[in-house]
Scaffold this active site. Sequence first.
Site, PDB file in Angstrom:
ATOM      1  N   ARG A 269      -4.529   0.677  -0.949  1.00 30.60           N
ATOM      2  CA  ARG A 269      -4.176  -0.734  -0.799  1.00 30.60           C
ATOM      3  C   ARG A 269      -4.025  -1.453  -2.130  1.00 30.60           C
ATOM      4  O   ARG A 269      -4.865  -1.311  -3.019  1.00 30.60           O
ATOM      5  CB  ARG A 269      -5.243  -1.451   0.030  1.00 30.60           C
ATOM      6  CG  ARG A 269      -4.882  -2.918   0.339  1.00 30.60           C
ATOM      7  CD  ARG A 269      -6.017  -3.634   1.031  1.00 30.60           C
ATOM      8  NE  ARG A 269      -5.650  -5.002   1.407  1.00 30.60           N
ATOM      9  CZ  ARG A 269      -6.515  -5.988   1.582  1.00 30.60           C
ATOM     10  NH1 ARG A 269      -7.810  -5.767   1.431  1.00 30.60           N
ATOM     11  NH2 ARG A 269      -6.097  -7.200   1.915  1.00 30.60           N
ATOM     12  N   LEU A 270      -2.917  -2.190  -2.242  1.00 31.14           N
ATOM     13  CA  LEU A 270      -2.738  -3.183  -3.291  1.00 31.14           C
ATOM     14  C   LEU A 270      -2.901  -4.530  -2.596  1.00 31.14           C
ATOM     15  O   LEU A 270      -2.062  -4.927  -1.790  1.00 31.14           O
ATOM     16  CB  LEU A 270      -1.346  -3.077  -3.922  1.00 31.14           C
ATOM     17  CG  LEU A 270      -0.966  -4.138  -4.971  1.00 31.14           C
ATOM     18  CD1 LEU A 270      -1.870  -4.029  -6.193  1.00 31.14           C
ATOM     19  CD2 LEU A 270       0.493  -3.990  -5.388  1.00 31.14           C
TER      20      LEU A 270
ATOM     21  N   ASN B 142       1.648  -0.101   5.311  1.00 30.71           N
ATOM     22  CA  ASN B 142       2.133  -0.314   3.956  1.00 30.71           C
ATOM     23  C   ASN B 142       3.226  -1.369   4.015  1.00 30.71           C
ATOM     24  O   ASN B 142       4.219  -1.190   4.710  1.00 30.71           O
ATOM     25  CB  ASN B 142       2.706   0.997   3.388  1.00 30.71           C
ATOM     26  CG  ASN B 142       3.616   0.770   2.195  1.00 30.71           C
ATOM     27  OD1 ASN B 142       3.408  -0.134   1.399  1.00 30.71           O
ATOM     28  ND2 ASN B 142       4.647   1.603   2.076  1.00 30.71           N
ATOM     29  N   GLY B 143       3.052  -2.487   3.300  1.00 32.65           N
ATOM     30  CA  GLY B 143       4.120  -3.473   3.249  1.00 32.65           C
ATOM     31  C   GLY B 143       3.646  -4.893   3.472  1.00 32.65           C
ATOM     32  O   GLY B 143       2.475  -5.224   3.290  1.00 32.65           O
ATOM     33  N   GLU B 144       4.600  -5.727   3.894  1.00 27.55           N
ATOM     34  CA  GLU B 144       4.339  -7.132   4.167  1.00 27.55           C
ATOM     35  C   GLU B 144       5.144  -7.552   5.394  1.00 27.55           C
ATOM     36  O   GLU B 144       6.309  -7.191   5.533  1.00 27.55           O
ATOM     37  CB  GLU B 144       4.757  -8.027   2.991  1.00 27.55           C
ATOM     38  CG  GLU B 144       4.164  -7.654   1.641  1.00 27.55           C
ATOM     39  CD  GLU B 144       2.670  -7.889   1.537  1.00 27.55           C
ATOM     40  OE1 GLU B 144       2.114  -8.582   2.416  1.00 27.55           O
ATOM     41  OE2 GLU B 144       2.058  -7.370   0.590  1.00 27.55           O
TER      42      GLU B 144
ATOM     43  N   ILE C 251      -2.761  -8.127  -1.457  1.00 26.87           N
ATOM     44  CA  ILE C 251      -1.830  -9.242  -1.651  1.00 26.87           C
ATOM     45  C   ILE C 251      -2.200 -10.415  -0.745  1.00 26.87           C
ATOM     46  O   ILE C 251      -2.244 -11.562  -1.170  1.00 26.87           O
ATOM     47  CB  ILE C 251      -0.378  -8.810  -1.342  1.00 26.87           C
ATOM     48  CG1 ILE C 251       0.039  -7.607  -2.202  1.00 26.87           C
ATOM     49  CG2 ILE C 251       0.585  -9.983  -1.537  1.00 26.87           C
ATOM     50  CD1 ILE C 251       0.221  -7.901  -3.660  1.00 26.87           C
TER      51      ILE C 251
ATOM     52  N   CYS D 139       0.839  -1.193   0.000  1.00 25.89           N
ATOM     53  CA  CYS D 139       0.000   0.000   0.000  1.00 25.89           C
ATOM     54  C   CYS D 139       0.876   1.245   0.000  1.00 25.89           C
ATOM     55  O   CYS D 139       2.081   1.188  -0.184  1.00 25.89           O
ATOM     56  CB  CYS D 139      -0.892   0.031   1.238  1.00 25.89           C
ATOM     57  SG  CYS D 139      -1.723  -1.511   1.627  1.00 25.89           S
TER      58      CYS D 139
ATOM     59  N   GLY E 265      16.573 -10.360  -6.744  1.00 26.58           N
ATOM     60  CA  GLY E 265      17.877 -10.669  -6.147  1.00 26.58           C
ATOM     61  C   GLY E 265      18.510  -9.478  -5.462  1.00 26.58           C
ATOM     62  O   GLY E 265      19.683  -9.535  -5.072  1.00 26.58           O
TER      63      GLY E 265
ATOM     64  N   ASP F 170      -1.866  -9.506   7.953  1.00 23.44           N
ATOM     65  CA  ASP F 170      -0.659  -9.204   8.721  1.00 23.44           C
ATOM     66  C   ASP F 170      -0.786  -7.866   9.439  1.00 23.44           C
ATOM     67  O   ASP F 170      -0.146  -7.643  10.474  1.00 23.44           O
ATOM     68  CB  ASP F 170       0.597  -9.249   7.846  1.00 23.44           C
ATOM     69  CG  ASP F 170       0.488  -8.427   6.577  1.00 23.44           C
ATOM     70  OD1 ASP F 170      -0.605  -7.906   6.278  1.00 23.44           O
ATOM     71  OD2 ASP F 170       1.506  -8.320   5.851  1.00 23.44           O
TER      72      ASP F 170
END
Length: 635
Positions: A55-56, A80-82, A58, A2, A369, A105
């Site tokens: 919000r995106l 915002n995040g994971e 996921i 987000c 990576g 989460d």
Amino acid sequence: MCGINGFIDFNCSNTDTVTSDLNFMNELIIHRGPDEDGIFAEQSKSYSIGMGMRRLSIIDLSSGQQPIYSDNKQIVIVFNGEIYNYRLLKSKLESEGVKFNTSSDTEVILKAYEKYGTESFKWLDGMYGFSIYDKNLNKIFIARDYFGEKPLYYATIDNKFIWASELKSIIKSIKSKPKISKKGLNLYFRLTYIPAPHTIYENIHKLQANHFISYDLEVQSFHVEQINYEPKPQVSNISFKDAKDRTRELVYHSVDSRSIADVGLGTFLSGGVDSSIISLCLSQATKKKIDTFSIGFKKASYDETDKSRVVAKMIDSNHHEFIIDEDDLKNNIHEILINFDEPFSDSASLPTHLLSEKTREHVTVALTGDGGDEVFGGYNKYYVGKMNRKYTSVIPKRLHNIILNICNKILVDKDDKRGKKFQINKLLNAINYEGEFYWDIISLANTSKQLSELMLPEYFESDLFREYKEVLNNEKIDSLTDFRLVDKVLSLEGGMLAKVDRTSMLTSLECRAPFLNREIWEFTNTLPENYLMNGWNKKYILKEAFRDQFPKDFLEKSKSGFGSPTGDWLRQSLRSELEAYIDQKMLQEQGIFQIDAVTKIVKDHLSSKKDSTFRVWSYYCFQKWYKFNYLNSKE
């Protein structure tokens, strides 16, 4: 994934005004979260508070809407995040009697905070920026992740305290245009980016990675605290075999934890060591074929798709290869550069955006990576420490100055090749007898001496990196561990991660970097340096840990950077725009640069008398920002 916004308004705006202001800020970052939005607004006698998000979706697509409240409505969060270990944390909390209403989460962060306070921030493994309003304490807490993968800006302006995921939400919602920060300006023209806690604007800051803000509403003040204490690295006596086995175990675990998603997920696959290992690990962690994504170039000297094809075939992935030419990259230069909101001139942002855009047509999340070089010691610049020590022990400083004067005349490139001449010249100019050489090596645009000749004296700052030396508690940077620590604090947060976040989120793609895992970072910091760089063999332990998984000698193949031929573009398609940026009247009104010096650098580059791609590209990107962001912001 987000974007968040928030403010404390001591002008006591009513909730309708707060909601309207937040809607405006949210709309500016809709690309970060196109799926839905959410707003919290509250007014008291002394202030109004607003927190918003885009919000995106996921994880927990059906019940993860924000803001999320505690059961008694006294605590509220936007996030915002994971959080990659949220299931583990949730199980721990449930075993202690905590009840949950969603599978998200975000609620785990809230419930952990409710029970354990800010101490719980230390347990979070993830990439994030969030704000929590605790009515019980009358405080707001605003936090940023360990490496700084997710951005967070803040400022005290117009009798407000404001925070946001992107600078544009602050700049476009304040009454007047802030002044340009001299510190931010100098950092940019040395590094090509501006690391936390600075921005290009005075009195607007980036929250440092691994820190949180505690804002006390009663006294209307705040302080910034570190989340996880980072002890000085202590080398362990672990055997190479045990270290190799542990490296492999940690990487597999990190890839597994970062592959949790309720939407399509794939990997960026360049064919280099880092992305190949991440793709391999993901392919072995799932029963289905994974999707891999690569960009190739029609121009043979830039194309390395042969390496990515080898890996894609080896792991049997659904491989998507996008072959592009220079026009594809140039078409979006304006949109990409302006979206950074401040000067930023890493040319790899252009192909990264294009790869993100193409990847988003197939999946919503991509593993990358990124961070492998910093964590495992993979940059060519890490050779410099050895070279500097050997060179300065043999060549007296006086003789070096003579050699340098000669080489600066004969090692002149006329076009943007970045070959041996460029590399030798860069190294010789970075040689330092006072222990400052690494600061010049990471200064991709200008050394301190070059910048002093470019800027007017009233704008130039000489002792630019003093505060970072204090943060690192190290005056003399001369070991591989020192180099990696500098890169974590400056180059990773301010450059690499800013590039990936802005370019991918502009396309609504979430990128996750398994190598950026605190457990892996802390582990590699305990290893003997020759485990990371064995002689001239970079990322030694990482390659040895996975060598048996790849064809013979594959992991030793050289890999070029993910750049763009910007030096040539400046002489060709961007020439007229660049020439406009050395207009004498404009430069006089701007009052930042020594006009004769900057004009000569640009003209010498345009005429191919002397290639100065990095210096001129950084100048071009600054002037583009100045014209389209700064001058167009509110007066």
